[in-house]
Design a protein around this motif. Structure first.
Motif, PDB file in Angstrom:
ATOM      1  N   ILE A   1       0.836  -1.201   0.000  1.00 37.79           N
ATOM      2  CA  ILE A   1       0.000   0.000   0.000  1.00 37.79           C
ATOM      3  C   ILE A   1       0.866   1.243   0.000  1.00 37.79           C
ATOM      4  CG2 ILE A   1      -1.737   1.347   1.226  1.00 37.79           C
ATOM      5  CD1 ILE A   1      -2.692  -1.135   2.575  1.00 37.79           C
ATOM      6  N   ILE A   2       1.758   1.351   0.983  1.00 34.20           N
ATOM      7  CA  ILE A   2       2.506   2.591   1.160  1.00 34.20           C
ATOM      8  C   ILE A   2       3.732   2.331   2.013  1.00 34.20           C
ATOM      9  CG2 ILE A   2       1.334   3.367   3.282  1.00 34.20           C
ATOM     10  CD1 ILE A   2       1.157   6.178   1.929  1.00 34.20           C
ATOM     11  N   GLN A   3       4.741   3.151   1.829  1.00 35.23           N
ATOM     12  CA  GLN A   3       5.977   3.024   2.590  1.00 35.23           C
ATOM     13  C   GLN A   3       6.508   4.402   2.945  1.00 35.23           C
ATOM     14  OE1 GLN A   3       9.922   1.873   0.694  1.00 35.23           O
ATOM     15  NE2 GLN A   3       9.530   0.035   1.859  1.00 35.23           N
ATOM     16  N   GLY A   4       7.116   4.494   4.152  1.00 34.19           N
ATOM     17  CA  GLY A   4       7.689   5.768   4.544  1.00 34.19           C
ATOM     18  C   GLY A   4       8.815   5.598   5.535  1.00 34.19           C
ATOM     19  N   TYR A   5       9.562   6.678   5.721  1.00 33.99           N
ATOM     20  CA  TYR A   5      10.641   6.668   6.704  1.00 33.99           C
ATOM     21  C   TYR A   5      10.343   7.653   7.836  1.00 33.99           C
ATOM     22  CZ  TYR A   5      15.304   6.811   8.724  1.00 33.99           C
ATOM     23  OH  TYR A   5      16.354   6.742   9.592  1.00 33.99           O
ATOM     24  N   LYS A   6       9.881   8.839   7.488  1.00 32.97           N
ATOM     25  CA  LYS A   6       9.507   9.809   8.511  1.00 32.97           C
ATOM     26  C   LYS A   6       8.482  10.781   7.937  1.00 32.97           C
ATOM     27  CE  LYS A   6      13.438  12.814   7.468  1.00 32.97           C
ATOM     28  NZ  LYS A   6      14.634  13.483   8.034  1.00 32.97           N
ATOM     29  N   THR A   7       7.874  11.549   8.801  1.00 31.57           N
ATOM     30  CA  THR A   7       6.836  12.558   8.504  1.00 31.57           C
ATOM     31  C   THR A   7       5.633  11.918   7.831  1.00 31.57           C
ATOM     32  OG1 THR A   7       7.879  13.270   6.430  1.00 31.57           O
ATOM     33  CG2 THR A   7       8.549  14.379   8.450  1.00 31.57           C
ATOM     34  N   LYS A   8       5.229  12.478   6.680  1.00 34.56           N
ATOM     35  CA  LYS A   8       3.986  12.037   6.051  1.00 34.56           C
ATOM     36  C   LYS A   8       4.231  11.646   4.610  1.00 34.56           C
ATOM     37  CE  LYS A   8      -0.563  13.784   4.612  1.00 34.56           C
ATOM     38  NZ  LYS A   8      -1.471  14.953   4.600  1.00 34.56           N
ATOM     39  N   VAL A   9       3.580  10.567   4.222  1.00 34.63           N
ATOM     40  CA  VAL A   9       3.626  10.108   2.842  1.00 34.63           C
ATOM     41  C   VAL A   9       2.192   9.899   2.380  1.00 34.63           C
ATOM     42  CG1 VAL A   9       4.447   8.338   1.247  1.00 34.63           C
ATOM     43  CG2 VAL A   9       5.833   8.961   3.249  1.00 34.63           C
ATOM     44  N   THR A  10       1.895  10.305   1.178  1.00 37.45           N
ATOM     45  CA  THR A  10       0.540  10.136   0.633  1.00 37.45           C
ATOM     46  C   THR A  10       0.633   9.603  -0.784  1.00 37.45           C
ATOM     47  OG1 THR A  10      -0.371  11.925   1.988  1.00 37.45           O
ATOM     48  CG2 THR A  10      -1.609  11.303   0.036  1.00 37.45           C
ATOM     49  N   ASN A  11      -0.234   8.647  -1.103  1.00 40.19           N
ATOM     50  CA  ASN A  11      -0.378   8.208  -2.493  1.00 40.19           C
ATOM     51  C   ASN A  11      -1.858   8.143  -2.829  1.00 40.19           C
ATOM     52  OD1 ASN A  11      -1.334   5.767  -1.426  1.00 40.19           O
ATOM     53  ND2 ASN A  11       0.638   4.720  -1.711  1.00 40.19           N
ATOM     54  N   GLU A  12      -2.189   7.539  -3.928  1.00 42.42           N
ATOM     55  CA  GLU A  12      -3.574   7.536  -4.397  1.00 42.42           C
ATOM     56  C   GLU A  12      -4.475   6.651  -3.545  1.00 42.42           C
ATOM     57  OE1 GLU A  12      -0.969   6.507  -5.965  1.00 42.42           O
ATOM     58  OE2 GLU A  12      -1.235   4.393  -6.496  1.00 42.42           O
ATOM     59  N   VAL A  13      -3.895   5.842  -2.708  1.00 41.55           N
ATOM     60  CA  VAL A  13      -4.664   4.892  -1.917  1.00 41.55           C
ATOM     61  C   VAL A  13      -4.787   5.310  -0.458  1.00 41.55           C
ATOM     62  CG1 VAL A  13      -4.770   2.513  -1.090  1.00 41.55           C
ATOM     63  CG2 VAL A  13      -3.981   2.986  -3.417  1.00 41.55           C
ATOM     64  N   ALA A  14      -3.694   5.800   0.135  1.00 43.35           N
ATOM     65  CA  ALA A  14      -3.668   6.033   1.577  1.00 43.35           C
ATOM     66  C   ALA A  14      -2.644   7.097   1.928  1.00 43.35           C
ATOM     67  CB  ALA A  14      -3.327   4.721   2.298  1.00 43.35           C
ATOM     68  N   SER A  15      -2.653   7.445   3.220  1.00 47.99           N
ATOM     69  CA  SER A  15      -1.622   8.319   3.776  1.00 47.99           C
ATOM     70  C   SER A  15      -0.969   7.600   4.946  1.00 47.99           C
ATOM     71  CB  SER A  15      -2.219   9.643   4.268  1.00 47.99           C
ATOM     72  OG  SER A  15      -2.723  10.396   3.192  1.00 47.99           O
ATOM     73  N   LEU A  16       0.289   7.903   5.156  1.00 46.74           N
ATOM     74  CA  LEU A  16       1.052   7.307   6.247  1.00 46.74           C
ATOM     75  C   LEU A  16       1.654   8.449   7.067  1.00 46.74           C
ATOM     76  CD1 LEU A  16       2.285   4.865   7.685  1.00 46.74           C
ATOM     77  CD2 LEU A  16       4.131   4.898   5.996  1.00 46.74           C
ATOM     78  N   PHE A  17       1.325   8.462   8.362  1.00 44.42           N
ATOM     79  CA  PHE A  17       1.829   9.489   9.262  1.00 44.42           C
ATOM     80  C   PHE A  17       2.835   8.864  10.218  1.00 44.42           C
ATOM     81  CE2 PHE A  17      -1.149  12.713   8.002  1.00 44.42           C
ATOM     82  CZ  PHE A  17      -2.253  12.001   7.560  1.00 44.42           C
ATOM     83  N   ILE A  18       4.011   9.459  10.289  1.00 43.29           N
ATOM     84  CA  ILE A  18       5.077   8.944  11.144  1.00 43.29           C
ATOM     85  C   ILE A  18       5.582  10.096  12.002  1.00 43.29           C
ATOM     86  CG2 ILE A  18       7.312   7.761  11.209  1.00 43.29           C
ATOM     87  CD1 ILE A  18       6.712   6.865   8.296  1.00 43.29           C
ATOM     88  N   PRO A  19       5.444   9.991  13.337  1.00 41.09           N
ATOM     89  CA  PRO A  19       5.930  11.076  14.199  1.00 41.09           C
ATOM     90  C   PRO A  19       7.447  11.119  14.216  1.00 41.09           C
ATOM     91  CG  PRO A  19       5.216   9.214  15.513  1.00 41.09           C
ATOM     92  CD  PRO A  19       4.854   8.894  14.088  1.00 41.09           C
ATOM     93  N   ALA A  20       7.963  12.180  14.820  1.00 40.69           N
ATOM     94  CA  ALA A  20       9.406  12.403  14.801  1.00 40.69           C
ATOM     95  C   ALA A  20      10.194  11.276  15.473  1.00 40.69           C
ATOM     96  CB  ALA A  20       9.727  13.735  15.486  1.00 40.69           C
TER      97      ALA A  20
END
Lengths: 115, 111
Positions: A47-66
């Motif tokens: 679905i989605i991948q991230g390392y920090k902060t916020k990532v958004t694509n057409e399907v979902a958003s991913l929120f990662i705190p500091a």
């Protein structure tokens, strides 16, 4: 591999926003956070991948705190077809490769969307 | 399925017999993985490979061995199948922009 903890199950109505939180207290500096979706009798789907902060694509958003000890997958306006198991994964790059990961899937969160 | 084929799709075998599951990919990915999925346990990593003849153990490797003699094939072998190895087995490859891509799975029943 870092251990993840997420709710076993969640319920939602169609059209609502769903937020699934995952805790990963022992995440390492090099670890990425990835979410997958799995329907019955199928393999998981990215679905989605991230390392920090916020990532958004057409399907979902991913929120990662500091502190990166948790992450939240946000699914906007869910539909019945979003009923699935959602996995939060934390993994490292194998041998500093750009494409190799060894990921621990855990048990996932079973999301049920009803009319 | 992004060029990943698992075979067989279903298999029933007797306790104590050897079983080999095959994962075949057509996209020349370096990294390949075997997972098993069981109710209440989610997906657990068995073995993975980072190149031809290069493999390593995952979380639940006991009772399993793997081989990778060609880039496109990653074999999972149960030397002597037990009932505890009844499971759904998934093969996966990893790609830089989309993480893992999984095959359709093999449902193995050990009786």
């Amino acid at each position: 591999l870092a251990k993840t903890t997420q709710p076993i199950s969640m319920d939602s109505y169609e059209g609502q926003e769903v937020n699934i939180t995952c805790s990963h207290n022992n995440i390492a500096t090099n670890d990425y956070i990835t979410w997958y979706q799995q329907f019955p009798s199928q393999g998981p789907r990215f679905i989605i991948q991230g390392y920090k902060t916020k990532v958004t694509n057409e399907v979902a958003s991913l929120f990662i705190p500091a502190d990166r000890k948790s992450s939240t997958l946000s699914l906007p306006r869910v539909s019945l077809s979003d009923t699935a198991v959602y996995y939060c994964l934390v993994g490292f790059r194998i041998w500093n490769s750009n494409s190799g990961y060894a990921l621990n899937f855990g048990k996932g969160t079973s999301l049920l969307v009803t009319p | 399925d992004a060029g990943i084929t698992q075979s067989p799709r279903h298999k029933v075998t007797e306790t104590g017999t050897p079983v080999t599951l095959r994962c075949h990919q057509t996209e020349n990915h370096r990294y390949m993985y075997w997972y098993r999925q069981d109710p209440g346990h989610g997906l657990r990593l068995i073995h993975y490979s980072y190149g031809v003849k290069d493999t390593d153990k995952g979380e639940v490797s006991d009772g399993y061995s793997v081989s990778r003699s060609k880039t496109e094939d990653f074999l999972l072998t149960l030397e002597s199948a037990t009932s505890s190895q009844t499971s759904v087995y998934f093969c996966a490859i990893s790609r830089e922009t989309h993480g893992y891509t999984f095959g359709s799975g093999t449902r193995l029943t050990v009786v």
